[in-house]
Design a protein around this motif. Structure first.
Motif, PDB file in Angstrom:
ATOM      1  N   SER A 239       0.822  -1.216   0.000  1.00 41.51           N
ATOM      2  CA  SER A 239       0.000   0.000   0.000  1.00 41.51           C
ATOM      3  C   SER A 239       0.856   1.265   0.000  1.00 41.51           C
ATOM      4  O   SER A 239       0.387   2.341  -0.380  1.00 41.51           O
ATOM      5  N   GLU A 240       2.124   1.135   0.404  1.00 40.98           N
ATOM      6  CA  GLU A 240       3.036   2.285   0.429  1.00 40.98           C
ATOM      7  C   GLU A 240       4.059   2.212  -0.707  1.00 40.98           C
ATOM      8  O   GLU A 240       5.149   2.786  -0.623  1.00 40.98           O
ATOM      9  N   ASN A 241       3.717   1.479  -1.767  1.00 34.99           N
ATOM     10  CA  ASN A 241       4.575   1.384  -2.957  1.00 34.99           C
ATOM     11  C   ASN A 241       5.977   0.873  -2.645  1.00 34.99           C
ATOM     12  O   ASN A 241       6.976   1.336  -3.224  1.00 34.99           O
ATOM     13  N   GLY A 242       6.053  -0.063  -1.706  1.00 28.58           N
ATOM     14  CA  GLY A 242       7.333  -0.694  -1.393  1.00 28.58           C
ATOM     15  C   GLY A 242       8.235   0.121  -0.495  1.00 28.58           C
ATOM     16  O   GLY A 242       9.413  -0.213  -0.334  1.00 28.58           O
ATOM     17  N   ASN A 243       7.710   1.170   0.134  1.00 31.33           N
ATOM     18  CA  ASN A 243       8.513   2.061   0.968  1.00 31.33           C
ATOM     19  C   ASN A 243       8.577   1.541   2.406  1.00 31.33           C
ATOM     20  O   ASN A 243       7.619   1.647   3.163  1.00 31.33           O
ATOM     21  N   PHE A 244       9.741   0.983   2.807  1.00 31.26           N
ATOM     22  CA  PHE A 244       9.922   0.468   4.165  1.00 31.26           C
ATOM     23  C   PHE A 244       9.811   1.587   5.203  1.00 31.26           C
ATOM     24  O   PHE A 244       9.272   1.380   6.287  1.00 31.26           O
ATOM     25  N   THR A 245      10.361   2.734   4.898  1.00 30.96           N
ATOM     26  CA  THR A 245      10.408   3.848   5.840  1.00 30.96           C
ATOM     27  C   THR A 245       9.011   4.253   6.280  1.00 30.96           C
ATOM     28  O   THR A 245       8.746   4.438   7.477  1.00 30.96           O
ATOM     29  N   VAL A 246       8.120   4.387   5.325  1.00 30.89           N
ATOM     30  CA  VAL A 246       6.748   4.796   5.633  1.00 30.89           C
ATOM     31  C   VAL A 246       5.963   3.652   6.259  1.00 30.89           C
ATOM     32  O   VAL A 246       5.234   3.846   7.238  1.00 30.89           O
TER      33      VAL A 246
END
Length: 317
Positions: A239-246
């Motif tokens: 859901s966050e386009n593969g963004n681990f940080t978010v």
């Protein structure tokens, strides 16, 4: 001073001197008794219905002010944290947002599908306590799912064993090995919730909360095995386009969830997804939780783990 202004000022002055978690009904009733008692030992007569309405209105105003203060504080801190994060990035003190590596993108897609199929196969509730080894066994023996490939297993291990400090998550590693299991002899399923709690302290704490707060409170998430947390985290990553940080701001990586050792989430019946937002802090259930001395909030505003504010997450103490 107008009479209504005097009345409001007197209420606020009197209420401000009371214990924050005192019984509001007794405090307000005592206040009205003292306010309308004159030197001639006579009372200004108020019918019971009018008095109850005034008490309800005052209580609602107090609840609203408390909730608004919490949300405003959360918003201010979030703004400050975002400003600090932007400044740190500009000074190259922390890395930019971390994304799934290209080499894992195909495995990311296929693993999510297989975990969803395994959850469907064992049932939503049972999936909460399903182990990694048992998941591999199911995938191997159920032709519609299919055995995990070597690269898929490498991807799963990378998600479990990586260090999230690289993107600003500073929680404690709770699970040491991806094969760690939930002992089914130590758990109990909570009726009508689809979730499990550990026998003993966690179970007793939950039912004591229901007794103290009321039947309007419900368990929304209990024990989560490593496999369950992995699925949730991968779904959040998607859901966050593969963004681990978010993603890690709102969902702990698989090895870092306290749901594997006793914490649980609660909510208000009928409140739906809002139970997992700051709106939960506006509910009577949350305000009642704040009065309880035998629980704590795991992820407070500006917590050290780098996780969003979660008023629904119960830290069992």
């Amino acid at each position: 001073m107008h009479r209504r202004d005097f009345f409001k000022a007197a209420v606020l002055l009197y209420a401000s001197k009371q214990n924050l978690f005192a019984d509001e009904t007794n405090v307000i009733s005592d206040f009205f008794s003292k306010l309308f008692f004159n030197d001639e030992k006579k009372y200004v007569v108020l019918d019971k219905e009018t008095l109850q309405k005034k008490e309800i209105i005052l209580k609602q105003e107090q609840i609203k002010k408390s909730a608004e203060a919490i949300i405003e504080e959360e918003s201010n801190i979030a703004d400050n944290l975002q400003s600090e994060k932007t400044q740190l990035k500009s000074n190259n003190l922390i890395k930019k947002d971390i994304y799934i590596e290209d080499k894992y993108k195909n495995d990311f897609i296929s693993v999510r599908k297989k975990l969803a199929a395994i959850q469907s196969y064992v049932g939503y509730g049972n999936f909460n306590i399903t182990s990694f080894d048992y998941s591999l066994k199911i995938a191997k023996n159920v032709s519609s799912i299919g055995q995990f490939t070597k690269s898929e297993l490498e991807f799963l291990e990378s998600i479990f064993y990586y260090d999230p400090k690289m993107h600003g998550f500073y929680g404690e590693r709770i699970s040491k090995n991806i094969t760690d299991k939930i002992d089914i002899k130590e758990v109990v399923k909570i009726p009508y919730t689809g979730h499990y709690l550990f026998r003993g302290h966690s179970e007793e704490t939950y039912y004591k909360m229901v007794e103290d707060i009321g039947e309007s409170m419900v368990l929304t998430s209990g024990i989560r095995s490593i496999v369950k947390q992995t699925k949730l985290f991968l779904d959040k990553l998607d859901s966050e386009n593969g963004n681990f940080t978010v993603a890690a701001k709102s969902l702990a990586p698989p090895a870092y969830t306290y749901h594997t050792i006793g914490d649980f989430d609660v909510g208000k019946k009928g409140f739906g997804h809002a139970n997992f937002t700051s709106r939960f802090a506006l509910t009577q259930e949350f305000l009642a939780m704040r009065k309880l001395k035998y629980i704590d909030m795991r992820y407070t505003i500006n917590n050290k783990d780098g996780v969003r504010y979660e008023p629904w997450h119960v830290k069992v103490i």
